[in-house]
Design an enzyme around this catalytic site. Structure first.
Site, PDB file in Angstrom:
ATOM      1  N   ASP A   8      80.892 -73.030 -13.817  1.00  0.00           N
ATOM      2  CA  ASP A   8      81.806 -72.017 -14.303  1.00  0.00           C
ATOM      3  C   ASP A   8      82.069 -72.570 -15.847  1.00  0.00           C
ATOM      4  OD1 ASP A   8      83.869 -73.836 -14.420  1.00  0.00           O
ATOM      5  OD2 ASP A   8      84.956 -72.627 -12.807  1.00  0.00           O
ATOM      6  N   CYS A  65      82.665 -77.520 -11.954  1.00  0.00           N
ATOM      7  CA  CYS A  65      83.730 -76.526 -12.209  1.00  0.00           C
ATOM      8  C   CYS A  65      84.948 -77.465 -12.988  1.00  0.00           C
ATOM      9  CB  CYS A  65      84.297 -75.626 -11.182  1.00  0.00           C
ATOM     10  SG  CYS A  65      84.925 -76.159  -9.926  1.00  0.00           S
ATOM     11  N   THR A  67      87.631 -78.588 -11.203  1.00  0.00           N
ATOM     12  CA  THR A  67      87.888 -79.694 -10.286  1.00  0.00           C
ATOM     13  C   THR A  67      86.530 -79.902  -9.369  1.00  0.00           C
ATOM     14  OG1 THR A  67      88.286 -78.172  -8.250  1.00  0.00           O
ATOM     15  CG2 THR A  67      90.101 -78.873  -9.762  1.00  0.00           C
ATOM     16  N   GLY A  68      85.640 -79.165  -9.237  1.00  0.00           N
ATOM     17  CA  GLY A  68      84.547 -79.276  -8.480  1.00  0.00           C
ATOM     18  C   GLY A  68      84.367 -78.898  -7.246  1.00  0.00           C
ATOM     19  N   ILE A  69      85.752 -78.556  -6.701  1.00  0.00           N
ATOM     20  CA  ILE A  69      86.086 -78.190  -5.307  1.00  0.00           C
ATOM     21  C   ILE A  69      85.569 -76.777  -4.991  1.00  0.00           C
ATOM     22  CG2 ILE A  69      87.651 -78.007  -3.568  1.00  0.00           C
ATOM     23  CD1 ILE A  69      87.236 -80.667  -4.294  1.00  0.00           C
ATOM     24  N   GLY A  70      86.081 -75.764  -5.991  1.00  0.00           N
ATOM     25  CA  GLY A  70      85.708 -74.342  -5.338  1.00  0.00           C
ATOM     26  C   GLY A  70      84.234 -74.181  -5.391  1.00  0.00           C
ATOM     27  N   HIS A  98      73.712 -90.860   4.723  1.00  0.00           N
ATOM     28  CA  HIS A  98      74.283 -90.299   6.027  1.00  0.00           C
ATOM     29  C   HIS A  98      74.086 -88.955   6.343  1.00  0.00           C
ATOM     30  CE1 HIS A  98      77.431 -94.043   6.407  1.00  0.00           C
ATOM     31  NE2 HIS A  98      76.160 -94.259   6.492  1.00  0.00           N
ATOM     32  N   HIS A 133      71.734 -90.660  12.343  1.00  0.00           N
ATOM     33  CA  HIS A 133      72.223 -89.693  11.483  1.00  0.00           C
ATOM     34  C   HIS A 133      71.692 -88.113  11.515  1.00  0.00           C
ATOM     35  CE1 HIS A 133      74.609 -92.497   9.338  1.00  0.00           C
ATOM     36  NE2 HIS A 133      73.611 -93.106   8.993  1.00  0.00           N
TER      37      HIS A 133
END
Length: 165
Positions: A8, A65, A67-70, A98, A133
């Site tokens: 974004d 973005c 925070t990178g989270i959304g 992993h 894994h």
């Protein structure tokens, strides 16, 4: 490697620098993000990256973005995408080893560009370990399909796990 990158407006600066870096290494970069400095819906850009990776049109994806989270959450909603936040160097490596992660997320407001570039390089050059894994990767796929999953006998209360394995 063909890499989808989405952002974004809060990720424009890092996307542009990272694109140049990746291209200098010989990668093809597909811009799925905005280049306009006004509000953009990060779900649109995260989904674009996720769909290109899930379809096989791109080998890996990067989302950025504030925070990178959304945007990472949105990419991860696409079936077949395993997205995670590379909040340190070990995690950038272990998400590949992993989890066979195929999309990495970054927060431009909380990471330096140098950290993002280093963690991107780690993410792109680290292989999936496979082995036991693979069971977890199948469990993730089963969750996406709405199938029930169960604890495997390998991971019981007596199992010893060493950081970084």
């Amino acid at each position: 490697m063909r890499i989808a990158i989405g952002n974004d407006r809060n990720g424009i600066g890092y996307k542009n620098r990272l694109t140049k870096h990746l291209e200098s290494l010989g990668h093809t970069v597909v811009n799925c993000g905005t280049d306009e400095d006004f509000p953009a819906d990060y779900p649109v850009h995260g989904e674009r990256v996720g769909r290109l990776v899930a379809s096989g049109d791109c080998d890996r994806g990067i989302v950025i973005c504030a925070t990178g989270i959304g945007i990472c959450m949105c990419a991860g909603k696409v079936r077949g995408v395993r997205a995670g936040m590379a909040y340190n160097d070990d995690v950038a490596r272990l998400m590949r080893v992993h989890n066979n992660a195929n999309v990495v997320g970054f927060g431009q407001d909380y990471m330096t560009y140098e950290e993002v570039e280093k963690r991107t390089d780690i993410f792109l050059t680290t292989d999936f370990a496979g082995g036991y894994h693979n069971t977890r990767i199948q469990q993730i796929a089963d969750i996406e399909e709405g199938k029930p999953i169960h604890q495997t006998p390998v991971m019981n209360k007596n199992h010893q796990h060493t950081k970084g394995q």
